[in-house]
Design an enzyme around this catalytic site. Structure first.
Site, short mmCIF file in Angstrom:
data_model
loop_
_atom_site.label_atom_id
_atom_site.label_comp_id
_atom_site.label_asym_id
_atom_site.label_seq_id
_atom_site.Cartn_x
_atom_site.Cartn_y
_atom_site.Cartn_z
N ASN A 129 0.86 -1.19 0.00
CA ASN A 129 0.00 0.00 0.00
C ASN A 129 0.90 1.24 0.00
OD1 ASN A 129 -1.86 2.00 0.47
ND2 ASN A 129 -2.27 1.42 2.60
N LYS B 217 0.02 4.28 -0.29
CA LYS B 217 -0.65 5.44 0.32
C LYS B 217 -0.46 6.69 -0.56
CE LYS B 217 0.15 3.32 4.76
NZ LYS B 217 0.15 3.45 6.20
N HIS C 55 -9.46 0.71 4.78
CA HIS C 55 -8.17 0.92 5.46
C HIS C 55 -8.39 1.87 6.64
CE1 HIS C 55 -4.08 2.24 6.25
NE2 HIS C 55 -3.70 1.12 5.66
N GLU D 73 -6.82 4.30 7.73
CA GLU D 73 -6.65 5.74 7.45
C GLU D 73 -7.89 6.31 6.76
OE1 GLU D 73 -2.86 5.33 5.51
OE2 GLU D 73 -1.99 4.78 7.43
N GLU E 158 -5.31 -5.41 10.50
CA GLU E 158 -4.30 -4.39 10.76
C GLU E 158 -4.61 -3.71 12.09
OE1 GLU E 158 -2.28 -3.02 6.97
OE2 GLU E 158 -4.08 -1.83 7.11
N GLY F 48 2.37 1.95 10.76
CA GLY F 48 3.30 3.07 10.62
C GLY F 48 3.97 3.48 11.91
N SER G 299 3.47 -2.45 10.30
CA SER G 299 4.93 -2.44 10.47
C SER G 299 5.60 -3.76 10.07
CB SER G 299 5.28 -2.05 11.91
OG SER G 299 4.81 -0.74 12.19
C1 PEP Z 1 -0.66 -0.09 5.93
O1 PEP Z 1 -0.59 0.96 5.34
O2 PEP Z 1 -1.64 -0.81 5.72
C2 PEP Z 1 0.42 -0.48 6.83
C3 PEP Z 1 0.33 -1.62 7.43
O3 PEP Z 1 1.46 0.40 6.99
P1 PEP Z 1 2.89 0.08 7.67
O4 PEP Z 1 3.38 -1.22 7.06
O5 PEP Z 1 3.74 1.24 7.32
O6 PEP Z 1 2.66 -0.08 9.14
#
Ligand code: PEP
Length: 249
Positions: free
Chosen positions: A10, A12, A95, A97, A167, A173, A212
């Site tokens: 992703n 973003k 997601h 976000e 997630e 992040g 992460s």
């Molecule tokens: C994500 O954007 O879905 C995500 C898991 O980000 P990160 O791997 O940076 O934590």
């Protein structure tokens, strides 16, 4: 049936058309092990270039969000059938976000998921709890609600082609990855719920872990029996680290 691991990147709101094309070119030259599904999710403005470069490779392209309608007077939105026409194979829905910054609800996710299937795309439905919810012992309740409402408009025969991304919001992040034990236990809870909804088909539904994931922790997470892939944010922005995670699958 053995579930085929699925690694999704992703991007973003990163990697504009030129930078995305560069990463896509490097990915196209990389190795994707047999039996692994891989897709990247560029920002909408970078999709066309990524599709062109990755055509014929083992890496598909997806859209990060779609509107709950196919077309109309919705300035700034992206549409599932248009993403399909632009060469996408997947759409990410729900997601955290989108939920946090754009007010995405489970009800809206339900409509989007249905439209994604109707448009010939395959969805990844992202769910997960916040830190406060985990600390208040509400993880199961929150996930069940996201699943119950989010999947409410899908037909039974669509469920096997669905991918869920678990997630935990506190791990996205932040560099704070869920331990493999915590992630496995939560994935098992999700699969148990899926069994109540989809019966034996629950064993075909891929559940990715996201939060992460890095080259250094991917193998241990992916070795868990109910972790069928990863949704990767930060570490998908360079071909080197994303391909290292793909190799771990
Ligand atoms: C994500 O954007 O879905 C995500 C898991 O980000 P990160 O791997 O940076 O934590």
């Amino acid at each position: 049936m053995a579930r085929r691991p699925f690694i999704a990147g992703n991007w973003k709101l990163n990697l504009g058309p030129q930078a995305a094309a560069e990463v896509a070119r490097e990915l196209a030259q990389g190795t994707v092990p047999d039996g692994v599904t891989v897709a990247v999710f560029p920002t909408a403005l970078s999709i066309a270039g990524a599709v062109d470069i990755l055509r014929g490779s083992r890496i598909d392209v997806g859209v990060q969000d779609v509107a709950a309608v196919a077309s109309g007077a919705y300035t700034g939105a992206n549409s599932a059938p248009m993403a399909k026409e632009a060469g996408c194979a997947y759409a990410l829905v729900g997601h955290s976000e989108r939920r946090q910054y754009f007010g995405e609800t489970d009800e809206a996710c339900a409509t989007k998921l249905s439209l994604v299937f109707e448009s010939g795309l395959l969805p990844i439905y992202a769910i997960g709890e916040t830190l406060e919810e985990r600390e208040a012992d509400k993880v199961t309740e929150v996930l069940h609600h996201q699943l119950e409402v989010g999947l409410s408009k899908l037909q039974d025969d669509q469920l096997g082609a669905l991918t869920i991304a678990y997630e935990p919001v506190w791990a996205i992040g932040t560099g704070k990855v869920a331990t493999p034990d915590i992630a496995q236990a939560t994935h098992a809870t999700i699969r148990a719920w899926l069994r109540t909804r989809a019966g034996a088909v629950a064993d075909d539904i891929r559940i990715q872990y996201g939060g992460s994931v890095k080259p250094g922790n991917a193998a241990e997470l992916l070795a868990q029996p109910d972790i069928d892939g990863a949704l990767v944010g930060g570490a998908s922005l360079t071909a080197e680290s994303f391909l290292a995670i793909v190799a771990a699958a």
